[in-house]
Design an enzyme around this catalytic site. Structure first.
Site, mmCIF file in Angstrom:
data_model
loop_
_atom_site.group_PDB
_atom_site.id
_atom_site.type_symbol
_atom_site.label_atom_id
_atom_site.label_comp_id
_atom_site.label_asym_id
_atom_site.label_seq_id
_atom_site.Cartn_x
_atom_site.Cartn_y
_atom_site.Cartn_z
ATOM 1 N N LYS B 75 0.844 -1.202 0.000
ATOM 2 C CA LYS B 75 0.000 0.000 0.000
ATOM 3 C C LYS B 75 0.879 1.252 0.000
ATOM 4 O O LYS B 75 1.922 1.278 0.672
ATOM 5 C CB LYS B 75 -0.905 -0.015 1.233
ATOM 6 N N SER B 150 -9.902 1.650 2.580
ATOM 7 C CA SER B 150 -9.031 2.435 1.742
ATOM 8 C C SER B 150 -7.959 1.620 1.006
ATOM 9 O O SER B 150 -7.409 2.086 0.023
ATOM 10 C CB SER B 150 -8.329 3.491 2.584
ATOM 11 N N SER B 174 -10.200 -0.721 6.714
ATOM 12 C CA SER B 174 -9.549 -0.515 5.415
ATOM 13 C C SER B 174 -8.829 -1.729 4.838
ATOM 14 O O SER B 174 -8.385 -1.680 3.693
ATOM 15 C CB SER B 174 -8.563 0.648 5.505
#
Lengths: 95, 474
Positions: B75, B150, B174
């Site tokens: 990420k 997210s 997330s």
């Protein structure tokens, strides 16, 4: 109910500059969110303690005070928008 | 579907060189990711160099790491040295990480190959990956739908089978919610078990790094590597980490008590999801588990509490983005104050501004007690709900999300409805306990449904155990 003045004050505290259109938008949205949050007032919390994370018993996490050499000064400076090579440069603070 | 062992076997049995494997993966990404957009930055040159290095290591007969040659996606809020890290924000568009996050050091040591940095909601604020400055990520299983967020890019990269492993971060769901939307496994560990050193802070008391995988075995393997005390993270907990792979050897759910919280199955939950979760619960009962109805009475306050706590912490954490030390700086300015305000106003997107303002408001003079302090007290009540429940049960089972992956654009203009899509995952972060989302089936449109298994503090091994039982009996 929030007002435009409240939004302006919060934006200034948060170091944000908003257009008039943005102020209107955030006013509606924040008002919406805050009225949802009002829900919390349904609960009596006078005798409730504040949250504490599990596994941390209010202890200090100490480590030896040793000098370690990280050697990425140059890499850090490469990320700065403006430098004189050695120091970060910003606009004049005092006129 | 790629797994660690399937790839490692190909490499160690010399069916493919690491270099060719990684080349093929980039070819695949360069073709199919044009549409999905799971990556912000690809690390092709560095990955191929590492692959060649690993091939040499293998031919020299040197010992190989646990993740030898395994491609992994990271990420874009986790620092990988010398790579670009944007947090999907304009304000960090050209930032290069000067150091490695602790989790990256650990992966590198085990010979993993970092393929690239994945797309996300800007600064991890969002539930759909639509707030990214670098464009939205699409759900690989239906391109008209969001991948969740997210960590949407990380979930999509595993779901699209580009890579068998990805790391994400979970502040309010997330990792679990995108795992559920994309049909993969996603785990949020207990707060403090995986080092946050090198993870860009959003809400420091809620953030935790965790993995996405295609199998529970892989989840155990990656968790073995990334867990553990780190002196560089002052909230890292110094306790012995179990060997998660060993703990999977005896799968046993007999006489385990599973709590079903009434509050998570009320109105708002999609019927198809509800039915499939209850099927799984019945299945567990048939196989010896004890099912118990429980109550987590403060559940309805979790979203409100979360948005005060998370936004307050975010408003403080994001104060560092001022255009002085790094990142974007607006040039057309008169003085230092304007340098801050213009930089931040142009550099941050609307969702980030909204949360910074909500947090600033909650912490501001005159409102602190009514908002922030109140939320910290309710947070304690939410935690106590779980503490009490775990006196009676081993696990709590809930849906991961009230709906399947929603359509792109469906919720983006209504922040509150977006916030409410995290309703089942948020309280876990507030309490600091671990939870996994596992794929348990598909709805009538062939979209995946995720089930959340919540465990007590530090009970990741037990969560993996019951998850493995369900995976085995799919």
């Amino acid at each position: 109910m929030l007002t435009i003045k409240d939004v302006e004050k919060v934006a200034s505290l948060a170091r944000l500059k908003l257009t008039d259109k943005e102020k209107e938008m955030f006013l509606t949205q924040l008002d919406n969110i805050l009225s949802y949050i009002e829900k919390l007032n349904e609960i009596k919390t006078d005798d409730v303690l504040e949250f504490k994370m599990e596994g941390f018993d209010n202890q200090n996490f100490m480590r030896p005070d040793e000098v370690k050499n990280y050697n990425f000064h140059e890499d850090l400076m490469k990320n700065a928008p403006s430098t004189d090579g050695k120091f970060l440069k910003v606009k004049k603070v005092i006129e | 579907m790629k797994t660690i062992d399937s790839i490692k076997n190909l490499i160690l049995n010399k069916k493919i060189t690491v270099e060719n494997l990684i080349k093929k993966i980039f070819e695949d990404i360069e073709t199919r990711d044009k549409e999905i957009n799971s990556f912000i930055t690809l690390s092709k040159t560095k990955a191929l160099e590492k692959a060649a290095f690993l091939d040499k290591k293998l031919s020299n007969g040197e010992p190989v790491g646990e993740l030898f040659g395994i491609p992994i996606a990271i990420k874009d809020n986790i620092n990988v040295k010398n790579e670009r890290m944007t947090c999907a924000s304009k304000i960090l568009e050209n930032f290069r990480s000067p150091y490695n996050a602790t989790v990256i050091e650990k992966l590198e040591k085990e010979d993993a190959i970092i393929i690239g940095k994945t797309n996300m909601d800007e600064f991890a604020m969002g539930s759909s990956t639509e707030t990214s400055y670098f464009g939205i990520t699409k759900n690989p299983l239906d391109l008209s739908r969001v991948p969740g967020g997210s960590s949407g890019g990380s979930a999509a990269s595993v779901s699209a089978d580009f890579v068998p492993l990805a790391l994400g971060s979970d502040t309010g769901g997330s990792i679990r919610q995108p795992a559920s939307f994309c049909g993969v496994y996603g785990l949020k560990p207990t707060y403090g078990t995986v080092s946050r050193y090198g993870l860009v802070a959003f809400a420091s008391s809620l953030d935790q790094i965790g993995p996405f995988t295609n199998s529970i075995d892989d989840m155990a393997k990656i968790l073995n590597i990334i867990s553990g005390y780190d002196e560089k993270d002052s909230t890292s907990i110094n306790i012995k980490v179990p060997n998660f792979i060993e703990e999977l050897k005896n799968i046993d759910i007999k006489n385990k008590t599973i709590g079903i919280p009434d509050e998570f199955f009320k109105e708002g939950l999609d019927n198809e999801i509800k039915n499939i979760i209850f099927e799984k619960i019945e299945f567990l009962e048939k196989n010896g588990a004890i099912i118990k109805k429980i109550s987590l009475p403060h559940t309805e306050y979790s979203v409100s509490t979360y948005y005060i706590v998370a936004s307050s912490e975010a408003s403080a954490n994001l104060a560092r983005f001022d255009g002085v030390k790094y990142g974007f700086r607006e040039k057309n300015i008169k003085n230092l104050l304007e340098e801050y305000t213009k930089t931040r106003s142009i550099g941050f997107g609307n969702e980030v501004k909204r949360r910074i303002m909500l947090g600033t408001f909650s912490l501001s003079s005159g409102y602190y007690d009514a908002y922030y302090k109140k939320a910290q007290k309710v947070r304690n009540l939410i935690k106590q709900d779980f503490v009490n429940a775990f006196k009676e049960v081993d696990f709590i089972i809930t849906p991961t999300s009230p709906s399947i992956a929603f359509k792109i654009g469906e919720k983006i203009s209504d922040p509150l409805s977006m916030y409410l899509s995290d309703i089942y995952t948020i309280s876990v972060n507030l309490a600091g306990i671990p939870a996994i989302s596992i794929p348990v089936g598909k709805n009538s449109n062939s979209m995946p449904i995720g089930m959340q298994i919540i465990g007590n503090y530090f009970k990741e091994a037990e969560i993996l155990n019951i998850s493995k039982f369900l995976e085995f009996n799919k």
